[in-house]
Scaffold this motif. Structure first.
Motif: not given
Length: 429
Positions: A118-131
């Motif tokens: 999350k500190d390097k990439y945008r959009f990873v907190r809530s998009e195409q994530t699970f568990g």
């Protein structure tokens, strides 16, 4: 071919069959060496013979002994959804929107945890994530607002972005009266462009929790609420005579040329559209991009979200090279910026195509992830109620009523939408 993100949350009937072949190990992984062949699926049929070969050349130069093969697919969502009932859906591919969060581990290799990335990439907190795991990195990202022909707007005397829906309607009126150009093009016939209006959810309120709150609303089409403000502006613009004369004959591919050359003035689309409109214009400088006409405490907002995410097929026989490609594409290809998008890498600069948003001192926000168990709830309510928020169909009804093709008032439509929404929400609780 349009290159917008297919933001449509696919209805249950079209969801993937859960007869996934993925068992998590996917066979061999080329012994962890970055070498050998990988197949990369792409929805960009327009770039497969131009831009993508350059990326192949650079990647293979960095990793000698690798070979990247692209497979471009026109009906990307439809064809890949079918192929994912087998193991044969490439090594790297944009994750189809029909894959629900809980299906991600069945089909895709995790790339790391949210905390790690999350500190390097945008959009990873809530998009195409699970568990708590991330399964895809965005190819590019988009801001939300409207693309416009700057020459036409300037000719009509408008050189600063309208701050309210009323000012926006006044601007459309001035364009019609002073230039004779069609002020706003809905792209009604193709349908999906009307779904792009939903992208400004969160920008109207400046609230990163907008989607979470929408799922808790019983009457979103009530004065003062975001859905009401967005859809009222569409209705009022069409009712005022500021849209194309016959929306049933619109054509997406033609519309790019029409806006680029100043035959139409404005379209409500994500920022991905800027580069395509510039390609159709005599000069790139003719095309501008402004935030939705709404301010909170004197400030414009825009929501930035990820486009398609590159994921790794859980069945891939060459996961090491597949992972190298996903990382290289995000970090080194410069694809996002070249295409006028927001880079998934947080430290990267914003593209020149968003200069107008920056000049308007627009604040960029990402929507917050939903609480556990509420992921995608607003879209689920909409889909079940047959008000799919991002596919444009219910907005065709709004356009039809506004132009007099259906005998309904705005108030009647909104009352009906509120009832369907509340009834469905009650059933899904």
């Amino acid at each position: 071919m349009h290159t917008r993100r297919h933001l449509i949350a696919v209805l249950a009937a079209a969801s993937l069959a859960l007869t996934a072949c993925g068992d998590g190990d996917g066979g061999g992984s080329n012994d962890g060496k970055i070498a050998g062949d990988i197949t990369v699926l792409t929805q960009r049929t327009d770039l497969v013979d131009t831009v993508l070969p350059e990326y192949k050349k650079k990647f293979e130069a960095k990793y000698p002994g690798t070979n990247v093969k692209f497979e471009a697919i026109t009906d990307y969502e439809g064809e890949v959804r079918v192929r994912m009932n087998t193991k044969n859906y490439g090594d790297v591919l944009p994750i189809p929107n029909s894959v629900t969060a809980d299906q991600l581990p069945l089909f895709f290799e995790p790339l790391g945890t949210v905390d790690e990335l999350k500190d390097k990439y945008r959009f990873v907190r809530s998009e195409q994530t699970f568990g708590g795991k991330v399964y895809g990195l965005a190819i590019t990202g988009n801001a939300q607002g409207y693309v416009f022909n700057k020459k036409v707007w300037t000719q009509a005397g408008i050189t600063t972005p309208p701050k309210t829906p009323e000012e926006f309607l006044d601007a459309l009126k001035a364009i019609k009266e002073k230039t004779g150009v069609i002020p706003l093009y809905t792209n009604y016939k193709d349908g999906w462009p009307l779904g792009q209006w939903e992208g400004v959810r969160g920008a109207v309120s400046g609230d990163p929790d907008a989607a979470i709150k929408l799922a808790k609303e019983d009457a979103p089409w009530t004065p003062g609420k975001e859905q009401y403000i967005i859809d009222s502006l569409l209705y009022d613009a069409v009712k005022g005579g500021y849209s194309e004369p016959d929306p049933t004959t619109t054509n997406w591919e033609q519309s790019k040329g029409l806006l680029g050359t100043g035959k139409i003035a404005t379209m409500m689309l994500g920022s991905w559209s800027v580069v395509q409109m510039q390609a159709a214009a005599a000069s790139k400088d003719d095309i501008g991009y402004w935030p939705f006409p709404s301010q909170v405490n004197g400030k414009f907002y825009t929501v930035v979200g990820g486009d398609y995410k590159n994921g790794i097929n859980v069945n891939s026989k060459n996961k090491a090279t597949a992972r190298a490609w996903v990382d290289w594409f995000a970090n080194e290809s410069n694809y996002a910026t070249d295409q006028g998008g927001v880079s998934p890498v947080i430290s990267a600069q914003l593209p020149a195509s968003l200069a107008d948003l920056q000049a308007a001192k627009t604040e960029f926000i990402e929507l917050n992830p939903a609480p556990k168990g509420e992921e995608g709830l607003a879209d689920k309510i909409g889909n079940t109620a047959e008000i799919a928020l991002f596919d444009g169909k219910y907005r065709q009804r709004i356009v039809d009523a506004a132009r007099g093709a259906k005998k309904e008032t705005k108030e009647q439509i909104f009352a009906d939408l509120n009832k369907k929404w509340a009834d469905t929400r009650a059933k899904l609780k």
